[in-house]
Design a protein around this motif. Structure first.
Motif, short mmCIF file in Angstrom:
data_model
loop_
_atom_site.label_atom_id
_atom_site.label_comp_id
_atom_site.label_asym_id
_atom_site.label_seq_id
_atom_site.Cartn_x
_atom_site.Cartn_y
_atom_site.Cartn_z
N ASN A 1 0.85 -1.18 -0.04
CA ASN A 1 0.02 -0.05 -0.06
C ASN A 1 1.01 1.42 0.03
O ASN A 1 2.20 1.27 0.22
N ASP A 2 0.22 2.48 -0.27
CA ASP A 2 0.92 3.70 -0.59
C ASP A 2 1.56 3.96 0.78
O ASP A 2 2.88 4.47 0.90
N LEU B 1 12.47 5.74 4.99
CA LEU B 1 13.70 5.06 5.75
C LEU B 1 14.81 4.83 5.17
O LEU B 1 15.84 4.59 5.84
N GLY B 2 14.94 5.02 3.78
CA GLY B 2 16.37 4.98 3.18
C GLY B 2 16.51 3.92 2.00
O GLY B 2 17.52 3.69 1.58
N ALA B 3 15.03 2.98 1.91
CA ALA B 3 15.50 2.10 0.86
C ALA B 3 15.52 2.75 -0.47
O ALA B 3 14.98 3.95 -0.81
N ASP B 4 16.21 1.86 -1.58
CA ASP B 4 16.19 2.33 -2.87
C ASP B 4 15.27 1.83 -3.69
O ASP B 4 14.80 2.63 -4.56
N ASP B 5 14.45 0.82 -3.23
CA ASP B 5 13.07 0.48 -4.01
C ASP B 5 12.20 -0.17 -3.20
O ASP B 5 12.80 -0.80 -2.03
N TYR B 6 11.11 -0.37 -3.57
CA TYR B 6 10.05 -1.14 -2.96
C TYR B 6 9.17 -1.72 -3.98
O TYR B 6 8.52 -1.23 -4.34
N LEU B 7 9.02 -3.09 -3.84
CA LEU B 7 8.49 -3.93 -4.63
C LEU B 7 7.64 -4.96 -3.79
O LEU B 7 7.62 -5.22 -2.70
N SER B 8 6.47 -5.45 -4.90
CA SER B 8 5.52 -6.27 -4.31
C SER B 8 5.85 -7.70 -4.53
O SER B 8 6.72 -7.65 -5.66
N LYS B 9 5.60 -8.49 -3.76
CA LYS B 9 6.03 -10.08 -3.88
C LYS B 9 5.16 -10.46 -5.25
O LYS B 9 5.70 -11.61 -5.61
N GLU B 10 4.46 -9.65 -5.60
CA GLU B 10 3.73 -10.19 -7.14
C GLU B 10 4.57 -10.09 -8.16
O GLU B 10 4.20 -10.54 -9.34
N ILE B 11 5.75 -9.40 -7.91
CA ILE B 11 6.52 -8.96 -9.17
C ILE B 11 7.25 -10.19 -9.72
O ILE B 11 7.39 -11.13 -8.72
N GLY B 12 7.15 -10.43 -10.75
CA GLY B 12 7.93 -11.77 -11.62
C GLY B 12 9.38 -11.63 -11.11
O GLY B 12 9.92 -10.63 -11.08
N LEU B 13 9.89 -12.93 -11.18
CA LEU B 13 11.21 -13.03 -10.71
C LEU B 13 12.31 -12.54 -11.86
O LEU B 13 13.42 -12.00 -11.17
N LEU C 1 14.23 1.71 -12.24
CA LEU C 1 13.20 1.09 -12.75
C LEU C 1 12.14 1.29 -11.83
O LEU C 1 11.93 0.45 -11.17
N VAL C 2 11.58 2.37 -11.58
CA VAL C 2 10.45 2.84 -10.64
C VAL C 2 9.20 3.49 -11.41
O VAL C 2 9.57 3.96 -12.28
N ASP C 3 8.48 3.66 -10.47
CA ASP C 3 7.24 4.56 -11.01
C ASP C 3 7.48 5.89 -10.44
O ASP C 3 8.24 6.16 -9.81
N ASP C 4 6.73 6.75 -11.03
CA ASP C 4 6.35 8.38 -10.93
C ASP C 4 6.35 8.61 -9.40
O ASP C 4 7.01 9.44 -9.04
N ASN C 5 5.65 7.80 -8.78
CA ASN C 5 5.47 8.11 -7.20
C ASN C 5 6.59 7.91 -6.36
O ASN C 5 6.56 8.51 -5.45
N THR C 6 7.33 6.59 -6.87
CA THR C 6 8.52 6.59 -6.27
C THR C 6 9.86 7.57 -6.40
O THR C 6 10.19 8.03 -5.45
#
Length: 235
Positions: free
Chosen positions: A86-87, A96-108, A190-195
Motif C-alpha cells: 500500500n502507499d 527510511l532510506g530504501a532504494d526500491d519498494y516492490l510487491s511480492k507479486e513482481i515476476g522473478l 526502474l521505478v514508477d513516478d510516485n517513487t
C-alpha cells in the motif's frame, strides 16, 4: 561475486528467491529475522539487501532493520520485497532510506532486472576517473563522485545511492527541467513516478535539516524537477 542478503521469515519463499539469484551468479545469504540479519551485518555488510517488512512477530521488523542497516552504511542498496504494497508502507520504506519498494507479486525476472540496475548504478561511481571534473560545485552544493558524497554549506548529507544519483542528475544540469523518466534513466532506476516523487521529498527534507531556507529543487508541474542555484547559496 556480488553478495545479496535476503531477510524473509517464510523459509519456502526465501529459498525460492535464493535459488533464482544463485542461478544468476550471485552469492546469497538468507536470514529469517531482523536480529539474525543485523548480527551478520555488523560483521560483514552485504552488497545488497532484500528485506520483507513483516518479520515473524515483528510487524514492522523490516522497517527497523532498514534503519539499522542505514546506520551501518548509507550506500548499501536496499530493496523492500513485501506483500504490503500500500502507499503508506511504500512511502514509509522509501523515507527510511530504501532504494526500491516492490510487491511480492513482481515476476522473478523483473526482480532480477531491478537488482541488476541497482548494482549497475553502484558501480558507476567506481568507474569515474580521478579528475577535477569528478567534483561538481553548484553554489553551496558540492558533489564528490569519487567519494560518492554530497555536502551543503560544508555539511555532509547522509544519502543513499539512489538519492546521490538523483541529486547528481539534477545539479549536473542546473536550471534544466529533468522529467521523472530522465531521472530514472540517469540514475539507472526502474521505478514508477510516485517513487521518484517520494525520493525527491526525502532529499529535500535532508537538505532542509541542514538549511531550513533550502529551496534549490523546484517542481515544474507536469514536467518534472529542476535544480536552481539561488543567489544566497552562491555567497
Amino acid at each position: 561475486m556480488k553478495r545479496i542478503a535476503i531477510i524473509e521469515d517464510d523459509l519456502a519463499i526465501r529459498e525460492n528467491y535464493r535459488d533464482v539469484m544463485i542461478r544468476h551468479g550471485y552469492q546469497v545469504d538468507g536470514y529469517q529475522d531482523r536480529v539474525q540479519a543485523i548480527q551478520a551485518f555488523t560483521i560483514q555488510l552485504p552488497d545488497l539487501a532484500i528485506i520483507d517488512v513483516g518479520l515473524g512477530h515483528e510487524y514492522d521488523g523490516g522497517f527497523l532493520l532498514c534503519q539499522q542497516l542505514r546506520q551501518l552504511s548509507a550506500t548499501v542498496p536496499i530493496i523492500f520485497l513485501t506483500a504490503r504494497d500500500n502507499d503508506f508502507d511504500t512511502i514509509s520504506g522509501l523515507r527510511l532510506g530504501a532504494d526500491d519498494y516492490l510487491s511480492k507479486e513482481i515476476g522473478l525476472e523483473h526482480l532480477m532486472v531491478r537488482i541488476s540496475a541497482l548494482f549497475r548504478r553502484a558501480s558507476l561511481h567506481e568507474s569515474v576517473p580521478l579528475t577535477e571534473s569528478s567534483v561538481v560545485i553548484r553554489g553551496a552544493l558540492i558533489i564528490d563522485n569519487d567519494k560518492m558524497q554530497v555536502s551543503w554549506n560544508e555539511t555532509l548529507l547522509d544519502v543513499t545511492i539512489t538519492e546521490f544519483w538523483i541529486i547528481h542528475a539534477l545539479a549536473n544540469k542546473p536550471s534544466m527541467v529533468r522529467s521523472r523518466q530522465q531521472l530514472m534513466n540517469e540514475a539507472n532506476m526502474l521505478v514508477d513516478d510516485n517513487t521518484i516523487t517520494s525520493h525527491i521529498k526525502r532529499i529535500r527534507k535532508k537538505f532542509i535539516q541542514i538549511d531550513p531556507g533550502f529551496d534549490e529543487i523546484k517542481a515544474i508541474y507536469g514536467m518534472g524537477y529542476r535544480w536552481d542555484v539561488s543567489t544566497e547559496s552562491v555567497k
